[in-house]
Design an enzyme around this catalytic site. Structure first.
Site, short mmCIF file in Angstrom:
data_model
loop_
_atom_site.label_atom_id
_atom_site.label_comp_id
_atom_site.label_asym_id
_atom_site.label_seq_id
_atom_site.Cartn_x
_atom_site.Cartn_y
_atom_site.Cartn_z
CG ASN B 76 -0.24 0.55 2.46
OD1 ASN B 76 -0.26 1.74 2.74
ND2 ASN B 76 0.42 -0.34 3.20
CB CYS B 138 4.47 5.14 7.60
SG CYS B 138 3.61 5.18 6.04
CB CYS B 346 7.81 -42.30 -3.42
SG CYS B 346 8.68 -41.65 -4.86
CB CYS B 349 7.29 -36.04 -9.09
SG CYS B 349 8.10 -35.43 -7.59
CB CYS B 352 13.61 -35.63 -3.97
SG CYS B 352 13.28 -37.28 -4.65
CB CYS B 381 22.16 -37.77 2.56
SG CYS B 381 20.92 -36.76 3.40
CB CYS B 384 20.72 -29.82 2.90
SG CYS B 384 19.91 -30.37 1.40
CB CYS B 387 14.90 -34.10 -0.87
SG CYS B 387 15.52 -34.62 0.74
#
Ligand SMILES: Cc1cc2nc3c(=O)[nH]c(=O)nc-3n(C[C@H](O)[C@H](O)[C@H](O)COP(=O)(O)OP(=O)(O)OC[C@H]3O[C@@H](n4cnc5c(N)ncnc54)[C@H](O)[C@@H]3O)c2cc1C
Ligand SMILES: Cc1cc2nc3c(=O)[nH]c(=O)nc-3n(C[C@H](O)[C@H](O)[C@H](O)COP(=O)(O)O)c2cc1C
Ligand code: SF4
Lengths: 455, 436
Positions: B76, B138, B346, B349, B352, B381, B384, B387
């Protein structure tokens, strides 16, 4: 033969001849997973003066409960629902949402895909019912006693609200199990796992309600007696009678009242023990017709035909329900009016003769064209009627169109007697409408017992 | 049901949900509707001196939406109230009288002179308001006139104005902080030094919402031009949480009452800020997005959660998370985690795999024995959480801590049970204890 019955029984578990086989009624629509519920809840716009709430006969604050699901508070969501509709669990399962809240949802206007309010309501209410938690506490005892006749949705809703307000309730029902049509009428696949009784237990857990099963008004006690023992009476007796077909041959074995058949099915230990035949005709156009037809199909009937004397648009069953039946392999024959039932040599039904109909000059008329459909079983689902005899003439309760006349507060013409649900005139004959009647009547009774001003 | 009643600087409210100083609190009409809906308190829209400021007459708001038009961020360029001071003061007095159980705090912004502050404080005091909030936040318009964040960015000014205000009023003084600063602790400490009773934060974050590539001008555009505004709403919550936590755990301001603001939309947002030390929370964008009724969800959700946790009053849990906010250097380096992929959940896809392969540590397979399968390679691994962050299925990938004594296949070293952090690590040139 009139209709091509191409797909009879194909592919479903019920194909082939009817054998002695245990049938499990699986749910048509499995509940939403938590993830699905969150995704669905996210679709709600939290509308101002939400059209869904306006469309709900019990005025559930739908956007609020959906927002509570979205913010990870499903129990709070359930509480929001139960505050207006203590049978919100059953209503989430059986309400024709496609003609109520979901039809009104602004997403319908936007994209033709409403928020799945019914499924979300079920998701929320299951959280409390299955946790066995009663969300409400009773007010201090008032010392007042109210009799509730009929433990269906109307009676249960009335009893719960009265108990909350601190009154003592005795609930009589003619049947051995409470729940009314939730227990004896609603299609098995809409309420699996004895949900109706779990819900009754949940409602009664508020306390202050004594259940008297197997006690019928007019047989075991009278209204006059109730008037002496109680400060107020609520009648939620539903519809005990059925309409007659007025077609010759109606008495033949194999011609069955659909509601009675469904009640048997609902109470059967083993659904496959319930009689069913290969070819079934269902007469009627409402929810009962659809339920009887679909359950007949699931039980193993090969050809199930719904015969309806008007067009599909006139059916009381919604389009969604009609489609449900059709995708289960039920044929809907519209503009077809039974004129005769033909019995075979054994005396049992063998065929049904129907006359095609049309609208002429605004009236339904027969076209003269007649077809004979071979069937082994006929279900009558042409509407139920109120049986007023148990009320007794002395009470002087005024009827209207064959059902009990009530005012906006569900007061009958007799002082101290309220009524609601299917047994009153002008209702919608839906579970949710019965709940609203019970709730409204309870508040009115409460006001009258405590001297509060009417609204 | 849990008791949500709150006492903040002696100001009582039936619940900790206040409306932040903004359009929802600009007029009696709005504030009365808010109280009817159940809000526990309001901070009235910032008052200034007459003649009132003027607002632009073109669009003053912009928004960032999710794909289904969910409002994620809001911007705004509105200024402080544009109504005469007299009108606001009269309405404040009327509303406070009609709603004595609700908190009514008045936000103020006047030029940086002691007289100006003394004058307006005297007039606010007459209304019976419960307290004042000094708007040093502001970021647009007012700052160009030497007010708002122009003051809030100079700790010395904050301290000075806070001191004046404390000297000129008996009302509690809250200093509202701007997030448009490098280290939020400095203005907070200045407020404390000046004697302020509390700080509230955050005000809006300086922002441009986007650029119209046809008109080659930022949006929303006013006659072909746009200026930066203040960003708020759900998107700023993490920024606000951090700033609140920094002040709560700073020894110089630890224990100073905090009123948290920034992206609060649900009961859970509120509870999180309160766990970090906020005694009350303030809301603007959520109300401007959904209407005042959302407070019902907040009230019901907070009390349900408190009941489940056994908290009977809000003070039971305010600040409980503060001790667990620490500096990076004190995090336990002997805490070793590995990602775990639930093969049942799972959906294959492969996101990861690709993010780990392309941008991290090559620690997730793409095939196992010739078939598409995503498995964590523990010897690569580093734990972190990338994934986990990108997986579309909730709880499909989780982080699992290796138990003490287990060997971390990546380092070949056993997992130590003892806590050890960077301050004692051999690689740290500044390590306090040299390797013995
Ligand atoms: C087959 C079928 C399917 C339906 N499916 C749906 C659906 O999917 N969704 C939906 O919204 N609605 C459905 N309905 C309608 C819905 O079930 C009813 O509208 C609702 O149950 C009405 O509630 P009620 O309490 O008025 O009556 P009921 O549920 O009929 O309960 C009345 C109770 O009163 C008892 N009683 C009757 N007479 C006496 C007496 N003399 N003394 C003591 N007790 C007595 C009965 O035993 C019964 O328990 C269906 C109805 C049928 C028949
Ligand atoms: C349109 C608008 C006007 C605002 N006006 C003021 C104001 O006058 N005084 C003030 O202190 N903060 C003002 N703010 C900032 C809010 O009070 C609040 O600090 C900020 O919006 C963050 O909270 P939110 O994420 O809940 O919106 C305004 C915010 C908006 C969106
Ligand atoms: S109408 Fe639809 S979108 Fe609007 S509040 Fe109801 S469920 Fe939500």
């Amino acid at each position: 033969m009139l209709v091509e019955r191409s797909s009879a029984g194909r592919g479903g578990p019920a194909s082939g001849p009817v054998e002695d086989r245990r049938i499990e009624f699986g749910e048509l629509h499995p509940p939403l997973s938590a993830h699905e519920a969150h995704v669905e809840a996210d679709r709600c716009y939290f509308c101002y003066d939400a059209p869904c709430t306006v469309a709900c006969p019990t005025s559930i604050d739908i956007p609020l409960f959906i927002r509570q699901i979205a913010t990870g508070n499903p129990k709070g969501a359930a509480r929001t629902i139960f505050a207006e509709n203590i049978l919100g669990g059953m209503c989430g399962r059986v309400c024709p949402v496609e003609t109520l809240c979901e039809e009104a949802c602004v997403r319908m206007e936007a994209e033709g895909k409403p928020v799945k309010i019914g499924m979300l309501q079920r998701h929320a209410t299951d959280h409390l019912i299955f946790a066995g938690e009663q969300p409400f506490a009773r007010a201090a005892p008032t010392g007042r006693r109210v009799a509730v006749v009929g433990a269906g949705p109307a009676g249960l809703a009335c009893a719960h609200r009265l108990a909350l307000r601190g009154h003592e309730v005795v609930m009589f029902d003619a049947r051995p199990r409470p729940g009314g049509l939730n227990e004896y009428g609603i299609a098995a696949y809409k309420t699996v796992d004895d949900f109706a009784q779990r819900e009754v237990d949940f409602i009664l857990s508020v306390g202050g309600i004594t259940l008297e099963p197997g006690m019928a008004l007019g047989r075991d006690f009278t209204l006059a007696e109730l008037g002496e023992d109680f400060d107020a009476v609520f009648l939620g007796m539903g519809l005990a009678g059925v309409n007659a077909l007025a077609a010759p041959g109606e008495a033949a074995p194999g011609v069955t009242d659909a509601v009675e058949w469904i009640a048997r099915l609902r109470q059967a230990e083993d659904a496959s023990a319930v009689p069913i035949a290969p070819r079934v005709a269902v007469i009627g156009g409402g929810m009962t017709a659809i339920d009887a037809a679909v359950q007949a199909k699931l039980l193993g009937a090969e050809e199930v035909t719904i015969l309806y004397r008007r067009g599909r648009a006139d059916m009381k069953a919604s389009l969604w329900e009609q489609e449900l039946a059709q995708t289960r392999g039920v044929t809907i024959l519209e503009w077809a009016q039974p004129v005769q039932i033909i019995a075979g040599q054994s005396g049992a039904v063998e065929a049904i003769v129907v006359e095609r109909t049309r609208i002429a000059g605004g009236r339904l008329v027969g076209t003269g064209a007649v077809v004979t459909i071979p069937v082994d079983m006929v279900f009558k689902a042409i509407g139920q009627t109120f049986v007023p005899e148990p009320l007794g003439a002395a009470a002087g309760i005024r009827l209207e169109g064959g059902r009990i006349a009530v005012d906006a507060e569900r007061r009958t013409s007799a002082p101290g007697i309220w009524a609601g649900g299917d047994c009153v005139a002008g209702g919608q004959d839906l579970t949710v409408a019965a709940v609203e009647d019970g709730k409204v009547a309870a508040e009115s009774i409460h006001r009258s017992l405590t001297g509060g001003a009417a609204p | 049901m849990a008791n949500l009643a709150t006492e903040f600087l002696g100001i009582k409210s039936p619940n900790p949900f206040w409306l932040a100083s903004a359009p929802p609190t600009d007029k009696a009409y709005n504030v009365v509707r808010a109280f009817q809906a159940g809000w526990g308190g309001v901070v009235w829209k910032t008052l200034g001196e007459d003649p009132p400021i003027v607002n632009v007459n073109g669009p003053r708001y912009g928004a960032v939406h999710g794909p289904d038009r969910r409002l994620l961020g809001f911007n705004n360029i509105e200024l402080i109230t544009d109504r005469p001071l007299e009108v606001n003061l009269r309405e404040i007095k009327e509303v406070k009288r009609a709603w004595p159980d609700r908190a009514l705090v008045v936000s103020l912004m006047v030029p940086c002179e002691e007289r100006n502050w003394a004058d307006i404080l005297a007039r606010v005091e007459e209304t019976g308001a419960d307290g004042v909030e000094l708007n040093f936040g502001c970021p647009h318009g007012m700052s160009e006139r030497g007010m708002g964040s122009a003051v809030g960015q100079v700790p010395e000014y904050i301290e000075m104005v806070a001191r004046w205000c404390k000297a000129h009023t008996r009302m509690p003084v809250i200093v509202k902080l701007t997030p448009n600063i490098t280290d939020i602790r400095y203005p907070a400490r200045a407020a404390a030094k000046g004697g302020a009773d509390a700080v509230s934060l955050i005000n809006t974050v300086s922002s441009l919402m986007g650029v119209d590539l046809d008109r080659m001008a930022p949006v929303p555009t006013i006659d072909g031009k746009a200026s930066h505004g203040g960003y708020c709403g759900p998107a700023v919550k993490p920024i606000a949480l951090n700033m609140v936590a920094e002040i709560a755990r700073d020894p110089a301001t630890n224990g100073m009452p905090l009123s948290a603001i920034g992206g609060i939309t649900t009961w859970r947002d509120a509870a999180e800020f309160m766990a970090l030390g906020a005694g009350t929370v303030q809301v603007c964008t959520a109300a401007m997005t959904y209407g005042f009724r959302i407070v019902q969800e907040m009230i019901a959700g907070l009390s349900q959660w408190m009941d489940e946790k056994g908290y009977t009053s809000v003070s039971d849990f305010v600040g409980l998370a503060v001790p667990n906010v620490t500096d990076w250097q004190y995090l336990n380096l002997n805490y070793v985690t590995k990602a775990r992929i639930d093969q049942e959940l799972c959906i294959k896809c492969g996101r990861c795999h690709v993010v780990c392969e392309d941008t991290s540590h090559q620690a997730i397979t793409r095939t196992v024995a010739g078939v598409r399968k995503f498995e964590v390679i523990d010897s690569e691994c580093v734990g972190c959480n990338l994934c986990v962050s990108v997986c579309p299925v909730e709880n499909c990938i989780t982080m699992e801590a290796l138990p003490p004594g287990a060997t971390d296949p990546r380092t070949g070293l056993p997992v130590e049970a003892a806590y050890a952090n960077w301050t004692t690590h051999p690689n740290n040139p500044m390590a306090r204890v040299a390797a013995e």
